[in-house]
Design a protein around this motif. Structure first.
Motif, short mmCIF file in Angstrom:
data_model
loop_
_atom_site.label_atom_id
_atom_site.label_comp_id
_atom_site.label_asym_id
_atom_site.label_seq_id
_atom_site.Cartn_x
_atom_site.Cartn_y
_atom_site.Cartn_z
N HIS A 406 0.83 -1.22 0.00
CA HIS A 406 0.00 0.00 0.00
C HIS A 406 0.85 1.26 0.00
N THR A 499 -6.87 7.00 -0.75
CA THR A 499 -6.82 5.55 -0.90
C THR A 499 -7.92 5.14 -1.86
N TYR A 500 -7.56 4.45 -2.94
CA TYR A 500 -8.53 4.14 -3.98
C TYR A 500 -8.09 2.89 -4.72
#
Length: 519
Positions: A406, A499-500
């Motif tokens: 991430h 965040t996607y």
């Protein structure tokens, strides 16, 4: 018997005795003479040997003296030769030192001459610099009078021109670099990703937020509640969930943040309803039995996942945690299915690139392992996953893939990059996830807000379900070169702040319209 008294006999004996004595005396003298002769011979021989020995010793001594003399002369000759060589060396070194001394003296004289010339030139330069500075000051004063601008104002204007030129060059460089990198990477990445996606297909996910238990009749609600609510309290206490019994016909809703507890409660309720005996003691027995069955199911699910992926030996505790992902959902996507999907995609892309396919699958399977415990422990699933991987002895490549999927840390291997790409693909593919309406609207608003924070932006529109944002800029404030800078800066902020799933396309539009009305 003889008669000794006879005179003739006595006389005969006397004469015989005398003769014997005389003979003995003669014989002893003869023996003495022989001994003397022998002794003389021995003495003569000893004297001769001594003389010979002395002569030999004298000869040996003379020989040794001669040899020593020759050796001494040889050593003296060698010493003289060495001394002559050493003397010659000293003489040559002395000559060399004299030559160096003369050379140094000559160079020193030249350096002194050059130093004097340099000092003279420095003095001339100082004079020329002073003269030049005075001329510059005169020119500056003349320019200030002609242009009606001070020196500071002229510098500011010059810096503005240079800054604008640099911005144009930087924007052009960024545009060219991004285009070159995009063209270079498109063919390989498109082929690898397309191949991996084509080779792996998965069903669409279904949103699962709560567990619902169907009842055969409304009367069962009362039996589940029990006298004064003792049955429902026993169920909630044994399973750690909340039972919601409302007006919905023949339905009970099981609510709990922990998905495993929620599943245990659902299965326990179904078993109790089927059995018909609902009482605190029976409830506890059923919950314990279902808990054991769930643990067995989770371990079997973890084993099956590892077997399907062929990732080799793995710690039993990690297998249990992998199985727990069977009951974990993220945006409606099952955690175990998502992890296996990421593992398959990572392995396929690793095979295309000639990397360790087994290691890539292992990293893909364990990349979200922290989600198996994030509802029980403090910390993000990335932090918890990295700790678990280190605890159970996983490879550093796997740990780094968990930490970096991430963007929390920099990837240290190509496998870590593949896991991050596979995670995005798995989450972004059609039908993979369902996003709540509130999160969806919030993400669109954040996208538009980020774009509006930049100077010169007039309007921004998030379109295509947040997969693209279009920005309208004021043409008088933003030129073509700056459009690329704005697009690049907006992309950086989106990557750092949001965040996607998948990708978001940033499009900056600069449009100049000239309107006139004819009357």
């Amino acid at each position: 018997m003889f008669d000794l008294s006879t005179p003739s006999i006595v006389m005969g004996l006397f004469i015989g005795l005398l003769v014997g004595i005389i003979v003995m005396i003669v014989m002893s003298r003869l023996g003495l003479n022989r001994d003397k002769q022998r002794a003389q011979l021995i003495l003569d021989e000893a004297d001769a040997k001594a003389k010979n020995t002395i002569k030999q010793a004298v000869l040996d001594g003379k020989t040794q003296v001669y040899d020593l003399k020759l050796q001494a002369e040889k050593e003296i000759k060698e010493r003289r030769t060495e001394l002559n060589d050493f003397e010659n060396k000293l003489l040559r070194r002395e000559d060399s030192l004299n030559y160096r001394d003369e050379t140094l003296n000559h160079k020193e004289k030249k350096l002194d001459e050059k130093l004097k010339k340099a000092e003279e030139k420095a003095l001339n330069l100082e004079k020329m610099e002073e003269d030049l500075q005075s001329r510059i000051n005169g020119q500056i004063a003349l320019l200030e009078r002609v242009s009606n601008m001070s020196e500071a104002e002229a510098k500011a204007e010059l810096m503005e021109v240079v800054e604008k030129k640099i911005q144009n060059e930087v924007a052009a460089y960024i545009r060219d670099s991004e285009e070159a990198a995009r063209l270079k990477a498109q063919e390989t990445s498109r082929e690898i990703i397309a191949t991996a996606i084509q080779r792996y297909s998965q069903e669409e996910t279904i949103e699962r937020c709560v567990s619902v238990v169907g009842l055969p009749s409304e009367e069962m609600k009362g039996r589940i509640i029990g006298r004064e609510g003792r049955n429902i309290r026993a169920i909630e206490q044994a399973t750690g969930v909340d039972l919601i019994i409302d007006d919905t016909p023949e339905t009970i809703t099981v609510s709990c943040f922990n998905p495993i507890r929620r599943e245990i409660a659902r299965l326990s309720l179904e078993a109790l309803i089927k059995d018909g005996r609902i009482q605190p003691g029976r409830i506890e027995d059923v919950v314990n039995k279902v808990t054991k069955e769930i643990n067995d199911v989770m371990y079997k699910a973890g084993e099956d996942a590892c077997f399907k992926l062929q990732i080799g030996k793995i710690d039993k505790e990690l297998i249990k945690l992998i199985g727990r992902m069977k009951y974990r959902y993220s945006y409606g996507q099952n955690g175990l299915e998502h992890s296996m999907e990421v593992a398959f995609l990572s392995g396929m892309m690793a095979a295309e690139l000639g990397l360790n396919q087994s290691m890539a699958k292992r990293a893909g399977l364990l990349h979200d392992i922290g989600k198996a415990v994030d509802f029980e422990m403090d910390g993000t699933h990335v932090e918890l996953g990295a700790k678990l991987a280190k605890k159970y002895g996983e490879n550093d490549i796997v740990v780094n893939a968990i930490e970096s999927h991430h963007g929390d840390k920099e990837p240290k291997s190509l496998i870590a990059n593949l896991v991050a790409a596979a995670d995005t693909l798995s989450a972004a593919r059609p039908g993979a996830r369902h996003e709540g309406i509130e999160n969806y609207i919030n993400r669109l608003e954040q996208l538009e807000k980020i774009a509006m924070d930049f100077d010169g932006v007039e309007k921004s529109f998030a379109i295509q379900a947040g997969r693209e944002i279009r920005i309208m800029v004021v043409p008088d404030k933003v030129d073509d070169a700056k459009c690329h800078l704005i697009a690049h800066d907006i992309k950086e902020r989106i990557e750092n702040e949001l965040t996607y799933p998948g990708q978001i396309k940033v499009t900056v539009i600069r449009e100049m319209r000239a309107n006139e009305i004819a009357k």
